[in-house]
Design a protein around this motif. Structure first.
Motif, short mmCIF file in Angstrom:
data_model
loop_
_atom_site.label_atom_id
_atom_site.label_comp_id
_atom_site.label_asym_id
_atom_site.label_seq_id
_atom_site.Cartn_x
_atom_site.Cartn_y
_atom_site.Cartn_z
N TYR A 73 1.33 -9.97 7.61
CA TYR A 73 1.80 -10.33 6.16
C TYR A 73 1.17 -9.38 5.10
N ASN A 74 0.11 -8.99 5.17
CA ASN A 74 -0.81 -8.31 4.17
C ASN A 74 -0.26 -6.86 4.00
N LEU A 75 0.00 -6.39 5.14
CA LEU A 75 0.59 -5.11 5.41
C LEU A 75 2.21 -5.03 4.74
N HIS A 76 2.78 -5.95 4.99
CA HIS A 76 4.28 -6.09 4.83
C HIS A 76 4.58 -6.43 3.35
N PHE A 77 3.65 -7.57 2.81
CA PHE A 77 4.23 -7.93 1.36
C PHE A 77 3.33 -7.39 0.31
N LYS A 78 1.92 -7.19 0.89
CA LYS A 78 1.01 -6.67 -0.02
C LYS A 78 0.74 -5.08 -0.29
N LYS A 79 1.29 -4.48 0.89
CA LYS A 79 1.21 -3.10 1.12
C LYS A 79 -0.23 -2.59 1.34
N ASN A 80 -1.15 -3.38 1.75
CA ASN A 80 -2.27 -3.00 1.74
C ASN A 80 -3.26 -4.22 2.62
#
Length: 102
Positions: free
Chosen positions: A69-76
């Motif tokens: 979720y962090n990687l997909h939506f927040k890009k980090n």
């Protein structure tokens, strides 16, 4: 333990409402509001997996979903989110083992 779980769910719902409404108080409070969702979510999911007697090997899956979720939506990767998630999962694991695994 059921009372603790009910309180966690109530606090989680209140936390999500506060986030949705967008109440801003100060930096520390806002930081906790944002990251406590991860704590509450981890507590609820870990408790559910343990209560339903699912395999212990399924416990890392919510953590991996949080990272995804962090990687997909927040890009980090939000390390504080993951830290609160780990603490919430460990708290549920310890409480469950203390009260139900006797």
């Amino acid at each position: 333990m059921k009372t603790v779980l009910r309180l966690i769910v109530v606090f989680w719902i209140c936390n999500e409402v506060i986030q949705h409404v967008g109440i801003k108080i100060n930096g520390l409070f806002d930081f906790l509001i944002i990251h406590m969702s991860s704590f509450y979510g981890a507590f609820i999911v870990t408790y559910y997996l343990l209560d339903r007697k699912y395999s212990v090997y399924l416990l890392p899956i919510p953590f991996l979903l949080q990272m995804g979720y962090n990687l997909h939506f927040k890009k980090n990767i939000d390390f504080f989110d993951l830290l609160f998630f780990i603490i919430g999962g460990l708290a549920a694991f310890i409480f469950y083992k203390k009260y139900y695994d006797q």
